[in-house]
Design a protein around this motif. Structure first.
Motif, PDB file in Angstrom:
ATOM      1  N   GLU A  19       0.851  -1.194   0.000  1.00 35.86           N
ATOM      2  CA  GLU A  19       0.000   0.000   0.000  1.00 35.86           C
ATOM      3  C   GLU A  19       0.889   1.248   0.000  1.00 35.86           C
ATOM      4  OE1 GLU A  19      -3.294   0.054  -0.002  1.00 35.86           O
ATOM      5  OE2 GLU A  19      -3.796  -2.031   0.474  1.00 35.86           O
ATOM      6  N   TYR A  20       0.358   2.316  -0.590  1.00 34.22           N
ATOM      7  CA  TYR A  20       1.014   3.614  -0.419  1.00 34.22           C
ATOM      8  C   TYR A  20       0.649   4.138   0.966  1.00 34.22           C
ATOM      9  CZ  TYR A  20       2.537   3.825  -5.236  1.00 34.22           C
ATOM     10  OH  TYR A  20       3.182   3.569  -6.418  1.00 34.22           O
ATOM     11  N   ILE A  21       1.640   4.654   1.675  1.00 28.39           N
ATOM     12  CA  ILE A  21       1.434   5.119   3.057  1.00 28.39           C
ATOM     13  C   ILE A  21       0.307   6.155   3.121  1.00 28.39           C
ATOM     14  CG2 ILE A  21       2.477   6.477   4.930  1.00 28.39           C
ATOM     15  CD1 ILE A  21       3.439   3.610   4.970  1.00 28.39           C
ATOM     16  N   ALA A  22       0.268   7.035   2.143  1.00 28.17           N
ATOM     17  CA  ALA A  22      -0.734   8.109   2.144  1.00 28.17           C
ATOM     18  C   ALA A  22      -2.159   7.582   1.995  1.00 28.17           C
ATOM     19  CB  ALA A  22      -0.432   9.108   1.028  1.00 28.17           C
ATOM     20  N   GLU A  23      -2.281   6.315   1.553  1.00 20.00           N
ATOM     21  CA  GLU A  23      -3.609   5.767   1.283  1.00 20.00           C
ATOM     22  C   GLU A  23      -4.034   4.677   2.263  1.00 20.00           C
ATOM     23  OE1 GLU A  23      -3.372   4.462  -2.753  1.00 20.00           O
ATOM     24  OE2 GLU A  23      -2.938   6.485  -3.536  1.00 20.00           O
ATOM     25  N   THR A  24      -3.271   4.499   3.356  1.00 19.98           N
ATOM     26  CA  THR A  24      -3.623   3.453   4.321  1.00 19.98           C
ATOM     27  C   THR A  24      -3.619   4.016   5.737  1.00 19.98           C
ATOM     28  OG1 THR A  24      -3.154   1.158   5.003  1.00 19.98           O
ATOM     29  CG2 THR A  24      -1.248   2.591   4.636  1.00 19.98           C
ATOM     30  N   SER A  25      -3.795   3.137   6.734  1.00 21.22           N
ATOM     31  CA  SER A  25      -3.875   3.585   8.128  1.00 21.22           C
ATOM     32  C   SER A  25      -3.181   2.586   9.039  1.00 21.22           C
ATOM     33  CB  SER A  25      -5.345   3.707   8.558  1.00 21.22           C
ATOM     34  OG  SER A  25      -5.954   2.411   8.574  1.00 21.22           O
ATOM     35  N   PHE A  26      -2.874   3.044  10.238  1.00 21.82           N
ATOM     36  CA  PHE A  26      -2.277   2.197  11.289  1.00 21.82           C
ATOM     37  C   PHE A  26      -3.111   0.929  11.457  1.00 21.82           C
ATOM     38  CE2 PHE A  26      -1.898   0.735  15.611  1.00 21.82           C
ATOM     39  CZ  PHE A  26      -0.596   0.967  16.000  1.00 21.82           C
ATOM     40  N   LYS A  27      -4.422   1.111  11.570  1.00 21.90           N
ATOM     41  CA  LYS A  27      -5.343   0.000  11.827  1.00 21.90           C
ATOM     42  C   LYS A  27      -5.309  -1.019  10.682  1.00 21.90           C
ATOM     43  CE  LYS A  27      -9.974  -0.461  13.815  1.00 21.90           C
ATOM     44  NZ  LYS A  27     -11.238   0.251  14.105  1.00 21.90           N
ATOM     45  N   GLU A  28      -5.287  -0.529   9.467  1.00 21.62           N
ATOM     46  CA  GLU A  28      -5.299  -1.407   8.293  1.00 21.62           C
ATOM     47  C   GLU A  28      -4.014  -2.229   8.191  1.00 21.62           C
ATOM     48  OE1 GLU A  28      -6.721  -3.403   5.158  1.00 21.62           O
ATOM     49  OE2 GLU A  28      -7.890  -1.979   6.358  1.00 21.62           O
ATOM     50  N   ILE A  29      -2.872  -1.580   8.481  1.00 19.58           N
ATOM     51  CA  ILE A  29      -1.582  -2.278   8.411  1.00 19.58           C
ATOM     52  C   ILE A  29      -1.503  -3.365   9.483  1.00 19.58           C
ATOM     53  CG2 ILE A  29       0.928  -2.025   8.649  1.00 19.58           C
ATOM     54  CD1 ILE A  29      -0.330  -0.943   6.004  1.00 19.58           C
ATOM     55  N   VAL A  30      -1.944  -3.052  10.696  1.00 17.70           N
ATOM     56  CA  VAL A  30      -1.947  -4.046  11.776  1.00 17.70           C
ATOM     57  C   VAL A  30      -2.805  -5.243  11.384  1.00 17.70           C
ATOM     58  CG1 VAL A  30      -2.695  -4.516  14.143  1.00 17.70           C
ATOM     59  CG2 VAL A  30      -1.423  -2.432  13.633  1.00 17.70           C
TER      60      VAL A  30
END
Length: 493
Positions: A219-230
C-alpha cells in the motif's frame, strides 16, 4: 523479487513472495516476528540461496552467492543484530575489509581513514564518538550509529535498514531521518524494516506486508492507516495498543539510596512498590542502563545502598541479585541475554537449575515441563525446546529471554528496552505479561526509549539526564513534553 520460495529442513519460511522497490523510494517491509522479513533480505543479498523465484535489478536477473557480491552491485544491509568487532576501534570497524593503503605497500592511511570516519559520523549529526574509541566500550546506540555510518560510506544504490532506530535517542533518530530523506532525494532506495509504526508513517512512501512467510499486499502510506496495516500483519484487528491495567500497588519492595558510580551516575535514589511499573526515561548516555547494571551486580558501585523489603543487600555478582529475587532482562539480548548457540531449553533452564534439579542432577521431565509451559505462555514460535536460539527471529529470542526470568518468579524484574525489535502483536503480549506480573505483586522497572511505551505502561516515571534523576512523574501528570524537558536538562536549568 518474484515468486520467492525458501525452506529450511523442510520448514517453508517464504512462500511465493513478491517484493519490489523503486529508485529513490523509502519502502517499508513489515510483518510480525517470524513473518519472513529478515529471510527475504538474506535471500536478496546472497546469505541464503532461494529455492525458487527470480530477482532482478534494473531489469537484469541476478544471482548473488554472498553479501560481498550484493554490495558490489550497490546493495548494503544494516542488520538488526550488530556486526561490530568489539576490540577494534571505531575507524577499524568502519574500514573492515576496505582498508586504505599506500599503493601495494600494505601501509595503512591511518589519518585519512580517521578523517573519513569523522566525516561519515558528522553526516549523521554524531559528534560524541571519536574515531579512536574502542567500539566494544560504546553503548549499543553508539554502535548502531557506527553501523549506519559504515553503510552510508559505501555510496550504495540501495540500503536495507533492519530496525535502525532500535537503540537510538530521539535526537539521533531525527538526524537519521534527515539523512534518509537526503539519500532518497539523491535517488538511493531504502528498504526500511521497523516495528515502530509511527516511523513507518512518518518517513516511508510505500509498505509491503508479509505474514507467515507469504506476501499479503502493498500500500502507499498516504492511502492506508495504522489499523489497516496491523490487520494485514496479524490477520485480525488488534484492539487496544496498551492493554488496560488492573494492578493494585502495595508496599515499597525495592529501595535505592544515594547510588553512585563515578563517571556514570551520581547520588541516585528511588523506590519501587509491589505491583508497580516504574518507567525510566532519558536520552542515550543518561546512565539508565548503568544504574540497573550496578543494582544487579554487573558493575561495582562506589557508594549507595540497595534494599529489598527494608533489608540491605550485599550484591557483588549477578548471582547474589538472583538469590535476592531480582531478575534482569538486558537491552542486548545477543551479547548478554542469551547463550546464542544453545537451545531454547538450555537458555530457559540456565536461571532455573535449582527448580529443575535434585541433588545437583537435572530432571529431564521437570526441565521439559517448565520449558514447554513457558514457551506456551509467551507464545514462542518454535519447533520445540531443542531448537537453537540463534535460529529464532529477534522477537522470539526476546521472548526466550523473558521466559528464563519468569521461571525464577522474581520479586523485582528489571526490563531494559523489553520490546526492542519486537512486532506490534508481540509487544502487546509482553505488555499483557507485565500486567500479569504486577497483578501478582511483582515490581517492574522498565527502561524504554519509546515515549508512547513509557506513558502507556508505567505507573510512575523516573526521568534522567547526564547521570542524575531530574524528575518523577505520576501516570496522570506525565506527557511527552514533560519527559523530554526533564530528559534534556530543562528541569535542572
Amino acid at each position: 523479487m518474484t515468486n520467492i520460495d525458501k525452506s529450511f529442513s523442510g520448514n517453508q519460511v517464504l512462500k511465493n513472495v513478491h517484493f519490489e522497490v523503486m529508485h529513490g523510494e523509502i519502502h517499508a517491509l513489515m510483518g510480525e516476528n517470524g513473518a519472513g522479513k529478515s529471510t527475504l533480505v538474506k535471500v536478496l543479498t546472497g546469505i541464503h540461496q532461494r529455492d525458487n523465484g527470480v530477482i532482478k535489478i534494473d531489469g537484469e536477473e541476478v544471482h548473488f552467492s554472498s553479501p560481498k557480491e550484493a554490495e558490489e552491485k550497490g546493495i548494503v544491509v544494516i542488520h538488526q543484530e550488530l556486526n561490530i568487532i568489539p576490540h577494534l576501534s571505531v575507524t577499524e570497524n568502519m574500514f573492515l575489509g576496505k582498508q586504505l593503503t599506500y599503493g601495494k605497500t600494505g601501509v595503512l592511511k591511518q589519518k585519512e581513514m580517521k578523517n573519513r570516519t569523522e566525516q561519515s559520523l558528522k553526516k549523521l549529526g554524531v559528534t560524541n564518538i571519536h574515531p579512536d574509541d574502542t567500539a566494544g566500550d560504546l553503548s549499543v546506540g553508539k554502535q548502531q550509529m557506527i553501523e549506519i555510518a559504515r553503510a552510508l560510506a559505501t555510496n550504495a544504490e540501495m540500503i536495507v535498514m533492519d530496525e535502525p532506530t532500535a537503540a537510538l535517542t530521539d535526537r539521533e533518530i531525527r538526524n537519521l531521518f534527515n539523512v534518509v530523506h537526503a539519500l532518497r532525494d539523491q535517488g538511493v532506495s531504502i528498504i526500511y524494516i521497523s516495528h515502530r509504526m509511527e516511523e513507518i508513517f512518518e518517513i516511508c512512501d510505500r509498505i509491503t506486508v508479509l505474514r507467515d512467510g507469504q506476501y499479503i499486499g502493498n500500500e502507499y502510506i498516504a492511502e492506508t492507516s495504522f489499523k489497516e496495516i496491523v490487520k494485514m500483519m496479524v490477520g485480525r484487528e488488534l484492539g487496544e495498543r496498551f492493554p488496560p491495567k488492573d494492578n493494585s500497588i502495595g508496599d515499597v519492595i525495592l529501595e535505592v539510596e544515594s547510588l553512585t558510580r563515578t563517571g556514570y551516575f551520581d547520588n541516585i535514589s528511588f523506590e519501587v512498590r509491589k505491583g508497580e511499573v516504574l518507567g525510566v526515561a532519558g536520552l542515550m548516555g543518561a546512565g539508565r542502563t548503568e544504574i540497573m547494571e550496578a543494582i544487579f551486580g554487573f558493575h561495582k558501585k562506589d557508594n549507595g545502598i540497595v534494599k529489598i523489603n527494608g533489608k540491605p543487600l550485599n550484591i557483588k555478582h549477578p548471582h547474589d541479585a538472583v538469590k535476592a529475587g531480582l531478575g534482569y532482562i538486558t537491552e542486548d539480548r545477543k551479547a548478554k541475554g542469551l547463550v546464542i548457540d544453545a537451545s531454547i531449553r538450555e537458555n530457559i533452564s540456565l536461571t532455573n537449575l535449582e527448580l529443575v534439579s535434585k541433588n545437583g542432577v537435572i530432571s529431564g521431565a521437570k526441565e521439559k515441563e517448565l520449558v514447554e509451559k513457558l514457551i506456551k505462555r509467551l507464545h514462542v514460535r518454535t519447533t520445540g525446546g531443542d531448537q537453537e536460539v540463534k535460529s529464532l527471529s529477534g522477537g522470539n529470542q526476546q521472548k526466550v529471554v523473558i521466559a528464563k526470568w519468569l521461571g525464577i518468579q522474581p520479586k523485582v524484574l528489571i526490563l531494559d528496552e523489553p520490546t526492542r525489535g519486537v512486532d506490534v502483536g508481540a509487544k502487546q503480549e509482553i505488555y499483557t505479561i507485565m500486567n500479569e506480573l504486577t497483578k501478582n505483586g511483582v515490581a517492574i522497572i522498565m527502561i524504554s526509549s519509546e515515549l508512547p511505551e513509557v506513558l502507556g505502561v508505567s505507573d510512575r516515571i523516573m526521568v534522567m539526564h547526564e547521570g542524575k534523576t531530574t524528575r518523577f512523574l505520576n501516570r496522570e501528570e506525565a506527557t511527552q513534553e514533560k519527559i523530554m524537558t526533564a530528559a534534556t536538562g530543562g528541569e535542572r536549568a
